[in-house]
Design an enzyme around this catalytic site. Structure first.
Site, short mmCIF file in Angstrom:
data_model
loop_
_atom_site.label_atom_id
_atom_site.label_comp_id
_atom_site.label_asym_id
_atom_site.label_seq_id
_atom_site.Cartn_x
_atom_site.Cartn_y
_atom_site.Cartn_z
N LYS A 177 1.08 4.30 -2.87
CA LYS A 177 0.72 5.67 -2.55
C LYS A 177 1.91 6.62 -2.70
O LYS A 177 1.72 7.81 -3.01
CB LYS A 177 0.14 5.74 -1.13
CG LYS A 177 -1.19 4.98 -0.99
CD LYS A 177 -2.22 5.42 -2.03
CE LYS A 177 -3.56 4.76 -1.85
NZ LYS A 177 -4.58 5.22 -2.82
N TYR A 237 0.83 -1.21 0.00
CA TYR A 237 0.00 0.00 0.00
C TYR A 237 0.87 1.26 0.00
O TYR A 237 0.64 2.19 -0.79
CB TYR A 237 -0.92 -0.03 1.22
CG TYR A 237 -1.91 1.11 1.29
CD1 TYR A 237 -3.06 1.09 0.52
CD2 TYR A 237 -1.70 2.20 2.14
CE1 TYR A 237 -3.98 2.12 0.58
CE2 TYR A 237 -2.61 3.23 2.21
CZ TYR A 237 -3.75 3.19 1.43
OH TYR A 237 -4.66 4.22 1.50
#
Length: 246
Positions: free
Chosen positions: A158, A154
């Site tokens: 990002k 993740y």
């Protein structure tokens, strides 16, 4: 109304932050295409919004599938003839520490959170270039800026979204297109609210404001960056995190 006459695509629009953004944009006069993989939730929310008098249309999309994204863009153009705003909000988590993370979970998060943003933006940008104007807002995260335990996949996506945002800002500013990102902190979505109370309290204590963000907090940041009020904001990553990094 700050978005009167504007057309917005919001991915991940049927739940959480995306759902709050759909409602906020419609309140401000935008015609909203709520794009989401969750067909049942999307159709249900479309009916509820229509009952309120909002111009919100659901379109099922798999952001990883380029043909599905192309159909989303085609439908939006058929309905409204233009696309003024793209909110790349769709994203997933598959958390685990590095030594326990499965390759499949690593790749799936990259596919949705990174490739999905690429696919949607590449499909929409030609219409904005032709119009000589547009607003693109990508959803990053404080995890992408500072890292977060158990979020190798993740956090990587990002962080990459920040890089893409700044690159696209350099490429498309001269075309009249503003490109920015929002980096939310801990936000009280349905997924977070299912966590043990002890974990939620720990999250709250790490925030200077001593509370989790609300989906509406992030939606308001999207609204600012999508409106004319931000016409000279470009290539920026707006942290909406309650001071978690202070």
């Amino acid at each position: 109304m700050r978005l009167k006459g504007k057309v917005a695509i919001i991915t991940g629009g049927a739940n959480g932050i995306g759902l709050a953004a759909c409602e906020r944009f419609a309140e401000e006069g935008a015609a909203v295409v709520m794009a989401d993989f969750d067909e049942a939730a999307g159709k249900e929310q479309e009916v509820l919004f229509r009952e309120k008098g909002y111009e919100i249309t659901f379109c099922q999309v798999d952001v990883v599938d380029r043909e599905s994204v192309a159909q989303l863009v085609e439908k939006t153009i058929e309905l409204y003839g233009k696309i003024d705003i793209l909110i790349n909000n769709a994203g997933i988590t598959r958390d685990a520490t590095l030594l326990k993370m499965e390759q499949e979970d690593f790749q799936r998060v990259l596919d949705v959170n990174l490739t999905g943003v690429f696919n949607c933006t590449q499909a929409v940008v030609p219409h904005m270039v032709a119009a000589g104007a547009g607003k693109i807002i990508n959803t990053s995260s404080v995890s992408g800026v500072y890292g977060n335990f158990g979020q190798t996949n993740y956090a990587a996506t990002k962080a990459a979204v920040v890089g893409m945002t700044k690159t696209w800002a350099k490429e498309f500013g001269r075309k009249g297109i503003n490109v920015n990102a929002v980096a939310p902190g801990f936000t009280a979505t349905a997924m977070v609210q299912k966590m043990p109370e002890k974990v939620i309290k720990q999250m709250e204590s790490a925030v200077s404001l001593q509370r989790l963000g609300k989906p509406e907090d992030i939606a308001n940041a999207y609204l600012f960056l999508a409106s004319g009020e931000s016409d000279y904001v470009h290539g920026h990553v707006l942290h909406v995190d309650g001071g978690i990094t202070m």
